[in-house]
Design an enzyme around this catalytic site. Structure first.
Site, PDB file in Angstrom:
ATOM      1  N   LYS A 191      28.579  31.035  80.501  1.00 19.30           N
ATOM      2  CA  LYS A 191      29.151  30.956  79.056  1.00 19.30           C
ATOM      3  C   LYS A 191      30.552  31.449  79.182  1.00 19.30           C
ATOM      4  O   LYS A 191      30.723  32.601  79.446  1.00 19.30           O
ATOM      5  CB  LYS A 191      28.255  31.956  78.082  1.00 19.30           C
ATOM      6  CG  LYS A 191      28.981  31.560  76.578  1.00 19.30           C
ATOM      7  CD  LYS A 191      28.782  32.676  75.517  1.00 19.30           C
ATOM      8  CE  LYS A 191      29.873  33.507  75.710  1.00 19.30           C
ATOM      9  NZ  LYS A 191      31.360  32.972  75.226  1.00 19.30           N
ATOM     10  N   GLU A 267      30.367  44.257  84.958  1.00 22.35           N
ATOM     11  CA  GLU A 267      31.593  44.591  85.349  1.00 22.35           C
ATOM     12  C   GLU A 267      32.395  44.869  84.147  1.00 22.35           C
ATOM     13  O   GLU A 267      32.538  43.907  83.363  1.00 22.35           O
ATOM     14  CB  GLU A 267      31.937  43.453  86.281  1.00 22.35           C
ATOM     15  CG  GLU A 267      31.094  42.710  87.439  1.00 22.35           C
ATOM     16  CD  GLU A 267      31.041  43.848  88.480  1.00 22.35           C
ATOM     17  OE1 GLU A 267      31.681  44.848  88.514  1.00 22.35           O
ATOM     18  OE2 GLU A 267      29.890  43.593  89.277  1.00 22.35           O
ATOM     19  N   CYS A 301      41.211  44.437  84.122  1.00 24.73           N
ATOM     20  CA  CYS A 301      40.137  45.430  83.998  1.00 24.73           C
ATOM     21  C   CYS A 301      40.681  46.772  84.987  1.00 24.73           C
ATOM     22  O   CYS A 301      40.467  47.629  84.854  1.00 24.73           O
ATOM     23  CB  CYS A 301      38.847  44.926  84.746  1.00 24.73           C
ATOM     24  SG  CYS A 301      38.792  43.974  85.998  1.00 24.73           S
ATOM     25  N   GLU A 400      40.839  51.651  76.848  1.00 19.27           N
ATOM     26  CA  GLU A 400      41.494  50.464  77.538  1.00 19.27           C
ATOM     27  C   GLU A 400      42.330  49.835  76.351  1.00 19.27           C
ATOM     28  O   GLU A 400      41.869  49.432  75.306  1.00 19.27           O
ATOM     29  CB  GLU A 400      40.424  49.779  77.912  1.00 19.27           C
ATOM     30  CG  GLU A 400      40.791  48.728  79.016  1.00 19.27           C
ATOM     31  CD  GLU A 400      39.619  47.794  79.328  1.00 19.27           C
ATOM     32  OE1 GLU A 400      38.579  47.268  78.418  1.00 19.27           O
ATOM     33  OE2 GLU A 400      39.643  47.263  80.555  1.00 19.27           O
TER      34      GLU A 400
HETATM   35  P1  NAP Z   1      34.509  40.715  75.867  1.00 17.79           P
HETATM   36  O1  NAP Z   1      34.898  40.776  74.394  1.00 17.79           O
HETATM   37  O2  NAP Z   1      33.445  41.645  76.085  1.00 17.79           O
HETATM   38  O3  NAP Z   1      33.813  39.056  75.956  1.00 17.79           O
HETATM   39  C1  NAP Z   1      33.430  38.889  77.205  1.00 17.79           C
HETATM   40  C2  NAP Z   1      32.551  37.724  77.063  1.00 17.79           C
HETATM   41  O4  NAP Z   1      31.177  38.248  76.254  1.00 17.79           O
HETATM   42  C3  NAP Z   1      32.914  36.485  76.343  1.00 17.79           C
HETATM   43  O5  NAP Z   1      32.505  35.433  76.693  1.00 17.79           O
HETATM   44  C4  NAP Z   1      32.528  36.874  75.060  1.00 17.79           C
HETATM   45  O6  NAP Z   1      32.225  35.767  74.114  1.00 17.79           O
HETATM   46  C5  NAP Z   1      31.030  37.527  75.179  1.00 17.79           C
HETATM   47  N1  NAP Z   1      30.327  38.127  74.280  1.00 17.79           N
HETATM   48  C6  NAP Z   1      31.030  38.728  73.229  1.00 17.79           C
HETATM   49  N2  NAP Z   1      29.888  39.393  72.291  1.00 17.79           N
HETATM   50  C7  NAP Z   1      28.892  39.121  72.936  1.00 17.79           C
HETATM   51  C8  NAP Z   1      27.552  39.391  72.677  1.00 17.79           C
HETATM   52  N3  NAP Z   1      27.028  40.207  71.670  1.00 17.79           N
HETATM   53  N4  NAP Z   1      26.459  38.884  73.245  1.00 17.79           N
HETATM   54  C9  NAP Z   1      26.737  38.155  74.408  1.00 17.79           C
HETATM   55  N5  NAP Z   1      28.089  37.771  74.983  1.00 17.79           N
HETATM   56  C10 NAP Z   1      29.158  38.343  73.949  1.00 17.79           C
HETATM   57  O7  NAP Z   1      35.523  40.844  76.799  1.00 17.79           O
HETATM   58  P2  NAP Z   1      36.892  40.142  76.839  1.00 17.79           P
HETATM   59  O8  NAP Z   1      37.691  40.797  75.546  1.00 17.79           O
HETATM   60  O9  NAP Z   1      36.585  38.827  77.104  1.00 17.79           O
HETATM   61  O10 NAP Z   1      37.688  40.664  78.175  1.00 17.79           O
HETATM   62  C11 NAP Z   1      38.264  41.922  78.202  1.00 17.79           C
HETATM   63  C12 NAP Z   1      37.238  42.971  79.171  1.00 17.79           C
HETATM   64  O11 NAP Z   1      36.665  42.492  80.257  1.00 17.79           O
HETATM   65  C13 NAP Z   1      38.050  44.265  79.294  1.00 17.79           C
HETATM   66  O12 NAP Z   1      37.267  45.288  78.725  1.00 17.79           O
HETATM   67  C14 NAP Z   1      38.224  44.056  80.736  1.00 17.79           C
HETATM   68  O13 NAP Z   1      38.104  45.544  81.263  1.00 17.79           O
HETATM   69  C15 NAP Z   1      36.762  43.353  81.090  1.00 17.79           C
HETATM   70  N6  NAP Z   1      37.036  43.236  82.544  1.00 17.79           N
HETATM   71  C16 NAP Z   1      36.390  43.645  83.602  1.00 17.79           C
HETATM   72  C17 NAP Z   1      36.463  42.981  84.991  1.00 17.79           C
HETATM   73  C18 NAP Z   1      35.508  43.611  85.857  1.00 17.79           C
HETATM   74  O14 NAP Z   1      35.189  43.063  86.969  1.00 17.79           O
HETATM   75  N7  NAP Z   1      35.146  45.036  85.702  1.00 17.79           N
HETATM   76  C19 NAP Z   1      37.132  42.124  85.006  1.00 17.79           C
HETATM   77  C20 NAP Z   1      37.922  41.244  83.994  1.00 17.79           C
HETATM   78  C21 NAP Z   1      37.627  41.842  82.742  1.00 17.79           C
HETATM   79  P3  NAP Z   1      33.512  35.313  73.229  1.00 17.79           P
HETATM   80  O15 NAP Z   1      34.676  34.901  74.046  1.00 17.79           O
HETATM   81  O16 NAP Z   1      32.973  34.199  72.440  1.00 17.79           O
HETATM   82  O17 NAP Z   1      33.810  36.565  72.390  1.00 17.79           O
END
Ligand code: NAP
Length: 497
Positions: A191, A267, A301, A400
């Protein structure tokens, strides 16, 4: 590829036939409901494509195909050497279409074309090729039992795995999940983030062309809150791998617990410390401090968002950091000279703007940037921003922000630097700069993070594991260690007569 003008790239963009359908059972398909959602170019606010808005019924269909493919065994029991050939061919096909995919990622994410061309696409190719090449070189174990028994310890695929990825590095994170999950024989349902589904869909079609059997990989674009939750609570999905925010990661752990305890590897976010001692190569450290926080507009991240510098060099070092920050003013992502693009969308821009206000209200001093720019573009561009006079209790030092905002703190001893660095709920990455090997190594060892650089930032490649301590997650992407997240250990005990 990087010698083209903006006009030449725009001409290519106008010719692109962008695919927005889901990929299920080896075919492109509309959502069963027929619903779509526009994919928007963050640099202009213009629509790029209509993308299938999949729902729970599409998820059930995809899980059924994935399970059937797993049980058929065409992929899951295929000799590793043969799975290798498919993955290597897939990597080659992505390489053959590198220019198109780099452009697609640039348009969908607002990432500078120079980055998608030189970093994201090559990283995806290398990840898939490396995982394919590695899979027929890993051995299982025979346990050291007595002579009357033979105990085999094998790693077997989990079964059906769902991968949920974010918008900030859509292509790389997709490759980091798909490559080890597929190499180890699983069926996968990916997804993508709602904002950035396009390159995942494109490379799925190339996987089919490379010979990946039907049903082994599905890409379902759709909302996290409904489709994502349905996948995460599905009783017929065995494993879940996630990259995204800590807040959603915590929910996923809960979903796993309330459904079938599917293996869950996360992650998550970070607030990474970048520690600079007076005895380091200061010019290099200042330039890399800017790279560490402004790369990808701070939507990274591992971004080095807490710059922790030795008090004695504060003023001279900050001058160098500000000078470096001037080179990160945002621009059109289609321009090869651009280093920083827009924020992904209006909401993310507002989050960053709110934190700038919070920093000012908390008493930090705004040394550079802090505002919106290129407003006529239709995109949401934020200036590179530097706060000084930050203390680690402030929200801009703890939370963050996910934007180009640097919080500068100071220390007077190595112990204090480590204490500040570790005073965080996160533990993803960090760096220390010192030409004294004892200082550098002791500080690197004491900082509780998954990846620590010494005299560099963002070091690492596919050969090393990547993941977080503390609330930055529990899984590991990349390297042979990633295979562990997609396999179960099985013991077979044979009693000899
Ligand atoms: P996010 O809001 O957590 O969303 C990530 C994914 O989860 C998206 O596909 C999102 O779908 C989905 N999602 C949201 N709510 C969900 C739920 N209740 N159940 C299942 N899936 C759900 O994160 P983001 O804003 O896309 O990305 C930024 C974050 O990613 C930051 O915190 C960053 O630090 C972290 N990140 C971590 C790493 C690492 O390797 N540690 C690498 C890159 C990014 P939708 O798009 O439809 O909301």
């Amino acid at each position: 590829m990087l010698d083209k003008t903006i006009a030449e790239r725009q001409a290519t963009v106008s010719q692109l036939d962008i695919e927005g359908r889901a990929f299920i059972n080896g075919r492109m398909t509309h959502a069963l409901s027929g619903k779509t959602r526009p994919s928007i170019n963050p640099a202009t606010g213009e629509e790029l494509a209509d993308v299938a808005n999949c729902g729970t019924e599409d998820a059930d269909l995809a899980v059924g195909y994935a399970r059937a493919a797993f049980d058929r065994g065409t992929w899951s029991t295929m000799p590793p050497a043969d799975r290798k050939m498919v993955l290597v061919r897939w990597a080659e096909l992505i390489a053959e279409h590198a220019e198109e995919i780099a452009l697609l990622e640039c348009l969908d994410v607002g990432k500078p074309i120079s980055d998608t061309t030189a970093v994201d696409v090559p990283a995806a190719i290398r990840t898939i090729r490396w995982s394919g090449e590695a899979i027929d070189k890993v051995y299982d174990e025979i346990a050291p039992t007595g002579p009357g028994s033979l105990a085999l310890v094998q790693r077997l695929p989990l079964g059906v795995v769902t991968a949920i990825v974010p918008w900030n590095f859509p292509l790389s994170t997709t490759a980091w999940k798909l490559a080890p999950a597929l190499a180890t024989g699983n069926s996968v349902i990916l997804k993508p983030a709602s904002n950035t589904p396009l390159t995942a869909i494109r490379i799925a079609t190339l996987a089919a062309e490379a010979g990946l059997p039907e049903g082994v990989l599905q890409v379902l674009p759709g909302p996290g809150g409904s489709l994502g939750e349905h996948l995460a609570t599905h009783m017929d999905i065995d494993g879940m791998t996630f990259t995204g925010s800590t807040i959603v990661g915590k929910k996923l752990m809960g979903y796993s617990g309330r459904s079938n305890l599917k293996r869950t590897f996360l992650e998550l976010g970070g607030k990474s410390p970048n520690i600079v001692f007076a005895d380091s190569n200061l010019k290099k450290a200042a330039n890399l401090a800017a790279v560490a926080v402004f790369y990808n507009g701070g939507q990274t991240c591992t971004a080095g968002t807490r710059l922790i510098i030795e008090e004695s060099i504060k003023d001279s070092f900050l001058e160098m950091v500000v000078e470096a920050a001037r080179h990160w003013m945002p621009g059109d992502p289609l321009d090869s000279a651009t280093r920083m693009g827009p924020m992904i969308d209006k909401d993310q821009f507002s989050t960053v703007a709110d934190y700038v206000e919070i920093g000012c209200n908390e008493g930090a001093q705004l040394l550079f940037g802090g505002g919106q720019t290129l407003t006529e573009s239709g995109g949401y561009y934020h200036e590179p921003t530097v706060f000084t006079g930050v203390t680690n209790g402030m929200r801009i030092a703890q939370e963050e922000i996910f934007g180009p905002v640097l919080s500068v703190l100071t220390f007077t001893s190595a112990e204090q630097a480590v204490e500040i660095a570790n005073d965080s709920v996160y533990g993803l990455a960090g760096a220390v700069w010192s030409n004294n090997i004892n200082t550098a190594h002791k500080v690197a060892a004491a900082v509780r993070v998954g990846t620590m650089g010494i005299n560099n930032y963002f070091g690492g490649d596919i050969t090393v594991p990547f993941g977080g301590f503390k609330q930055s997650g529990n899984g590991r992407d990349k390297s042979i260690h990633a295979f562990h997240d997609y396999t179960e250990l099985k013991t077979t005990w044979l009693e000899l007569e």
